[in-house]
Design an enzyme around this catalytic site. Structure first.
Site, mmCIF file in Angstrom:
data_model
loop_
_atom_site.group_PDB
_atom_site.id
_atom_site.type_symbol
_atom_site.label_atom_id
_atom_site.label_comp_id
_atom_site.label_asym_id
_atom_site.label_seq_id
_atom_site.Cartn_x
_atom_site.Cartn_y
_atom_site.Cartn_z
ATOM 1 N N GLU A 1 0.856 -1.178 0.000
ATOM 2 C CA GLU A 1 0.000 0.000 0.000
ATOM 3 C C GLU A 1 0.892 1.228 0.000
ATOM 4 O O GLU A 1 1.728 1.390 0.892
ATOM 5 C CB GLU A 1 -0.891 0.042 1.247
ATOM 6 C CG GLU A 1 -1.863 -1.107 1.371
ATOM 7 C CD GLU A 1 -2.613 -1.067 2.703
ATOM 8 O OE1 GLU A 1 -2.452 -0.061 3.442
ATOM 9 O OE2 GLU A 1 -3.322 -2.037 3.005
ATOM 10 N N ASP B 1 -4.532 7.952 11.534
ATOM 11 C CA ASP B 1 -3.143 7.504 11.670
ATOM 12 C C ASP B 1 -2.532 8.025 12.960
ATOM 13 O O ASP B 1 -2.817 9.142 13.407
ATOM 14 C CB ASP B 1 -2.311 7.977 10.477
ATOM 15 C CG ASP B 1 -2.624 7.196 9.217
ATOM 16 O OD1 ASP B 1 -2.606 5.956 9.286
ATOM 17 O OD2 ASP B 1 -2.903 7.810 8.173
#
Length: 278
Positions: free
Chosen positions: A60, A71
């Protein structure tokens, strides 16, 4: 309704074949993540190449965003450095092209929806397919608002991967499973990305709940940091997704060469973990 010409076909089938091949080998696939532009565009291309050379089955490529709400601090730091370095979507697509061309393996883009929407969903899908991409992981795009993107993705043969959380209701999981292609991304725990000392206990249960609603592979991410944890997750998932630990390996290194070596070594450890199970 606006229509977009087909520029190229993506690699959704390559993604499916890669996951099927890992299953036929009696193991989970190793899916790694790394942001484009970190520490530089060329540095990210080299790091991703090292992963793919060291046992990663799928990668990814992260599209750095100024507000990566899902995140943790490690990826936030890397994203900030990439953005300060001037990374653009063109650099992300160049990274995808370089990774796929060199390895022949499936390359996904993991991105928040806002940059894609501003760039133009049809344009992004067409250019991702032209670069050899296999699809997108879209962590913040609600399934009920995804029809426009999924139409473009289908036209360009790109997979669309949505996230399922331990808190997702059965009805929500059914919606996610129905809208997903490629695989379903199961979050091992609630919270932001980042390596953890232990994998969330809810992960196995979530995988079972998702599998009850789809024949797609289910890959587990968030929290996996080492080969032991990768082997643990490989015991119940079709794929093991690792990102923050690899980014941390680069952040903690004393220089670019040392960072690449650390990324390579950790990927090998993770690959041994998923391949050693069973």
């Amino acid at each position: 309704m606006t229509t977009f010409p087909v520029v190229a076909q993506g690699n959704r089938q390559l993604l499916a074949d890669t996951l099927a091949r890992a299953k036929a080998e009696g193991r989970a696939a190793l899916v790694t993540y790394f942001p484009a532009g970190f520490p530089t565009v060329d540095g990210a291309v080299e790091a991703i190449g090292a992963m793919l050379d060291s046992g990663a089955d799928i990668v990814e490529v992260g599209l750095p965003h100024s507000d990566p709400v899902l995140d943790g601090p490690v990826i936030q730091t890397a994203d900030d450095l990439a953005l300060r370095g001037g990374v653009r979507i063109a650099d992300v697509l160049r990274t995808v092209r370089a990774a796929h061309t060199a390895s022949g393996k499936p390359v996904l883009v993991m991105t928040y929806w806002n940059p894609v929407d501003r760039y133009g969903a049809g344009r992004f899908a067409a250019e991702l397919a032209a670069a050899g991409g296999a699809g997108c992981v879209l962590p913040d795009l609600p399934v009920q608002e995804s029809a426009r993107w999924r139409g473009h993705a289908e036209k360009h043969d790109l997979a669309t991967i949505f996230l399922a959380a331990p808190s997702s209701t059965d009805a929500r999981l059914a919606e996610i499973a129905a809208a997903s292609s490629g695989f379903v991304y199961a979050s091992s725990l609630l919270g932001v990305t980042g390596a953890r000392a232990a994998v969330g206990e809810a992960a196995g249960d979530l995988v079972g709940r998702v599998r009850a609603r789809t024949g797609l592979p289910v890959c587990v991410g968030i929290g996996v940091a080492n080969g032991r944890q990768a082997a643990e997750v490989a015991g119940f998932a079709d794929g093991v997704i690792v990102g923050s630990a690899l980014v941390r390996a680069m952040l903690d290194a004393s220089g670019a060469a040392e960072g690449i070596a650390a990324v390579r070594a950790l990927t090998r450890e993770l690959a041994e973990g998923v391949r050693g199970h069973g």
